[in-house]
Write a protein that holds these residues in place. Structure first.
Motif, PDB file in Angstrom:
ATOM      1  N   VAL A   1      31.651 -36.939  19.727  1.00  0.00           N
ATOM      2  CA  VAL A   1      30.767 -36.101  18.422  1.00  0.00           C
ATOM      3  C   VAL A   1      29.341 -36.896  17.869  1.00  0.00           C
ATOM      4  O   VAL A   1      28.318 -36.523  17.820  1.00  0.00           O
ATOM      5  CB  VAL A   1      31.665 -35.843  17.474  1.00  0.00           C
ATOM      6  CG1 VAL A   1      30.988 -34.974  16.382  1.00  0.00           C
ATOM      7  CG2 VAL A   1      32.609 -35.111  17.863  1.00  0.00           C
ATOM      8  N   GLU A   2      29.855 -38.359  17.988  1.00  0.00           N
ATOM      9  CA  GLU A   2      28.648 -39.010  17.161  1.00  0.00           C
ATOM     10  C   GLU A   2      27.344 -39.431  18.249  1.00  0.00           C
ATOM     11  O   GLU A   2      26.292 -39.297  17.859  1.00  0.00           O
ATOM     12  CB  GLU A   2      28.989 -40.702  16.934  1.00  0.00           C
ATOM     13  CG  GLU A   2      30.100 -40.636  15.706  1.00  0.00           C
ATOM     14  CD  GLU A   2      30.775 -41.895  15.405  1.00  0.00           C
ATOM     15  OE1 GLU A   2      30.618 -42.738  16.264  1.00  0.00           O
ATOM     16  OE2 GLU A   2      31.383 -42.107  14.807  1.00  0.00           O
TER      17      GLU A   2
ATOM     18  N   THR B   1      25.484 -26.734  17.833  1.00  0.00           N
ATOM     19  CA  THR B   1      25.431 -27.196  19.335  1.00  0.00           C
ATOM     20  C   THR B   1      26.565 -28.305  19.403  1.00  0.00           C
ATOM     21  O   THR B   1      27.234 -28.005  20.311  1.00  0.00           O
ATOM     22  CB  THR B   1      23.946 -27.873  19.469  1.00  0.00           C
ATOM     23  OG1 THR B   1      23.022 -26.747  19.626  1.00  0.00           O
ATOM     24  CG2 THR B   1      24.153 -28.275  21.097  1.00  0.00           C
ATOM     25  N   GLU B   2      26.930 -28.871  18.259  1.00  0.00           N
ATOM     26  CA  GLU B   2      27.773 -29.854  18.492  1.00  0.00           C
ATOM     27  C   GLU B   2      29.139 -29.125  18.544  1.00  0.00           C
ATOM     28  O   GLU B   2      30.168 -29.682  19.071  1.00  0.00           O
ATOM     29  CB  GLU B   2      27.797 -30.728  17.281  1.00  0.00           C
ATOM     30  CG  GLU B   2      29.002 -31.337  16.879  1.00  0.00           C
ATOM     31  CD  GLU B   2      29.101 -32.093  15.435  1.00  0.00           C
ATOM     32  OE1 GLU B   2      29.897 -32.398  14.766  1.00  0.00           O
ATOM     33  OE2 GLU B   2      27.847 -32.141  14.982  1.00  0.00           O
TER      34      GLU B   2
ATOM     35  N   ALA C   1      26.685 -36.963  20.653  1.00  0.00           N
ATOM     36  CA  ALA C   1      25.941 -35.537  20.281  1.00  0.00           C
ATOM     37  C   ALA C   1      25.009 -35.704  19.209  1.00  0.00           C
ATOM     38  O   ALA C   1      23.755 -35.009  19.079  1.00  0.00           O
ATOM     39  CB  ALA C   1      26.666 -34.384  20.363  1.00  0.00           C
ATOM     40  N   GLN C   2      25.363 -36.253  18.155  1.00  0.00           N
ATOM     41  CA  GLN C   2      24.589 -36.262  17.059  1.00  0.00           C
ATOM     42  C   GLN C   2      23.380 -37.168  17.225  1.00  0.00           C
ATOM     43  O   GLN C   2      22.172 -36.769  16.499  1.00  0.00           O
ATOM     44  CB  GLN C   2      25.334 -36.624  15.788  1.00  0.00           C
ATOM     45  CG  GLN C   2      26.625 -35.665  15.250  1.00  0.00           C
ATOM     46  CD  GLN C   2      27.275 -36.185  14.106  1.00  0.00           C
ATOM     47  OE1 GLN C   2      27.232 -37.322  13.899  1.00  0.00           O
ATOM     48  NE2 GLN C   2      28.064 -35.215  13.868  1.00  0.00           N
TER      49      GLN C   2
ATOM     50  N   VAL D   1      29.833 -29.122  22.783  1.00  0.00           N
ATOM     51  CA  VAL D   1      30.444 -30.323  22.863  1.00  0.00           C
ATOM     52  C   VAL D   1      32.033 -30.342  22.630  1.00  0.00           C
ATOM     53  O   VAL D   1      32.579 -30.639  23.313  1.00  0.00           O
ATOM     54  CB  VAL D   1      29.717 -31.159  21.851  1.00  0.00           C
ATOM     55  CG1 VAL D   1      30.446 -32.807  22.133  1.00  0.00           C
ATOM     56  CG2 VAL D   1      28.306 -31.193  22.192  1.00  0.00           C
TER      57      VAL D   1
ATOM     58  N   ALA E   1      21.728 -33.135  18.599  1.00  0.00           N
ATOM     59  CA  ALA E   1      22.651 -31.689  18.134  1.00  0.00           C
ATOM     60  C   ALA E   1      22.677 -31.398  16.967  1.00  0.00           C
ATOM     61  O   ALA E   1      23.224 -32.412  16.021  1.00  0.00           O
ATOM     62  CB  ALA E   1      23.884 -32.020  19.113  1.00  0.00           C
ATOM     63  N   ASN E   2      22.562 -30.074  16.541  1.00  0.00           N
ATOM     64  CA  ASN E   2      23.078 -29.616  15.293  1.00  0.00           C
ATOM     65  C   ASN E   2      24.197 -29.119  15.115  1.00  0.00           C
ATOM     66  O   ASN E   2      25.070 -29.373  16.113  1.00  0.00           O
ATOM     67  CB  ASN E   2      21.892 -28.318  14.982  1.00  0.00           C
ATOM     68  CG  ASN E   2      21.995 -27.400  16.194  1.00  0.00           C
ATOM     69  OD1 ASN E   2      22.957 -27.356  16.824  1.00  0.00           O
ATOM     70  ND2 ASN E   2      20.899 -26.469  16.133  1.00  0.00           N
TER      71      ASN E   2
END
Length: 298
Positions: A193-194, A205-206, A196-197, A210, A201-202
Motif C-alpha cells: 500500500v505504501e 486506485t489504491e 502504491a501511495q 492494488v 495512487a489515489n
C-alpha cells in the motif's frame, strides 16, 4: 627396487544396517495412526453426506415408497415429483430467493469493503469500538425485534416486498461481512500500500487496483457466506411475506401440513432448492481455499 602392490578393493555390497526395532515400531505406529485417521475422516464425511444423498434419492421415489417405515432402496424411480414441484409454482419462489440473496449480497459487499478497509489498512480512531458496535447488532435475537420491524414495514406499505426483505438481509449479514473482510484486509502487507501511495495512487486506485486483487479470495468467501445465509433464511421470509415475495424456505415448509408429510415431493423441492448454493460453492471453491491462507508475500 621394490614395488608396493596395492591391495585389491572389494566390490562386494556391504551388508545393510538393520533398522532398530524402536524406529521400526515407531514407523508402524505412525502408519497405523495415519490409516485410522483417514478411515475416521471418511466415515465422518460420509455421515454428513448421507442425509443429502438420501434426500436426492428420495426425490425420485413415489410417495408410497418414501413413506415406508423400512427404507426402500430397490424401487421404481421417476421424475414425477419434480414435475409436481414445478407445477406448484416453484420457479417464482426460486426467483424471489435468488433476487433477495443476490441483491443483499451485492449491497453488503459494497458497504463492507470500504468499512473493513477503514478499520484495517487505514484505521479510524477507536476502531475497536466500531468493530464491537458492528458485532453487537447480532447479540439480540431477531425474534425480539420482529414486532417493531413488522409494524414499520406495515406503516411503509412494504410488507410482502422483496426489496424490504433484501434490506433486512443486508442488516443481518453486514456485521459478519465487515469482520471477515477486516481480517482479510489485515493480511495485506502495508509495504504494498505504501509503495502504491509513493507512486501517486489515489484512494480509489489504491483500493481497486492494488488491494482488492489481493483480497479477492476473501471477498469470494464473504460473498458466498452472505449468499448462503440469505438463501436459507426462514424466519423473516415466513413472517413478512405471503405471496408476492415468498421465498424458497417457507415454500418448502408448505409440504408439511395437516394431511401429513409429503416426503418425496419435499425431497424433490429441497433438491432443487439446494442446487444454486451447491453451484455457487462449486464455482467459488478455488477462491474459498485460497482465502483460508491469504497473503501477498509468499
Amino acid at each position: 627396487m621394490s614395488t608396493v602392490t596395492a591391495a585389491p578393493v572389494s566390490t562386494a555390497p556391504r551388508p545393510s544396517t538393520p533398522t532398530p526395532p524402536r524406529r521400526r515400531s515407531k514407523r508402524m505406529r505412525h502408519r497405523a495412526t495415519s490409516t485410522a485417521l483417514t478411515i475416521f475422516t471418511w466415515i465422518v464425511t460420509l455421515g454428513f453426506f448421507f442425509p443429502v444423498a438420501w434426500m436426492v434419492f428420495t426425490a425420485f421415489k413415489t410417495e408410497a415408497a418414501a413413506a415406508t417405515r423400512t427404507p426402500t432402496i430397490f424401487t421404481a424411480l421417476s421424475l414425477d415429483r419434480f414435475a409436481e414441484v414445478l407445477d406448484r409454482g416453484f420457479g417464482v419462489y426460486l426467483l424471489n430467493s435468488l433476487t433477495a440473496s443476490v441483491m443483499s449480497t451485492v449491497i453488503v459487499l459494497l458497504l463492507a469493503i470500504p468499512a473493513a478497509y477503514g478499520l484495517s489498512i487505514r484505521p479510524i480512531i477507536k476502531s475497536t469500538d466500531a468493530l464491537f458496535f458492528f458485532i453487537s447488532t447480532r447479540f439480540m435475537p431477531i425474534a425480539a425485534a420482529i414486532i417493531p420491524i413488522y409494524l414499520l414495514l406495515q406503516g411503509l406499505g412494504m410488507l410482502d416486498n422483496i426489496t424490504a426483505l433484501s434490506v433486512l438481509y443486508v442488516g443481518m449479514n453486514l456485521p459478519l461481512a465487515v469482520w471477515m473482510m477486516r481480517s482479510f484486509f489485515s493480511e495485506v502487507p502495508l509495504e504494498i500500500v505504501e509503495a502504491a501511495q509513493i507512486d501517486g495512487a489515489n484512494f480509489f486506485t489504491e483500493l481497486v487496483r492494488v488491494v482488492l486483487p489481493i483480497v479477492a479470495p476473501g471477498i469470494a468467501a464473504a460473498a458466498l457466506i452472505c449468499f448462503i445465509f440469505a438463501w436459507n433464511e426462514y424466519f423473516l421470509a415466513s413472517l413478512l411475506t405471503s405471496t408476492m415475495a415468498r421465498t424458497t424456505p417457507p415454500f418448502l415448509g408448505s409440504f408439511v401440513d395437516g394431511r401429513g408429510q409429503f416426503l418425496a415431493v419435499l425431497s424433490a423441492a429441497s433438491t432443487l432448492a439446494v442446487l444454486p448454493v451447491v453451484l455457487a460453492g462449486w464455482l467459488a471453491q478455488k477462491r474459498l481455499v485460497t482465502g483460508l491462507a491469504m497473503g501477498a508475500i509468499k
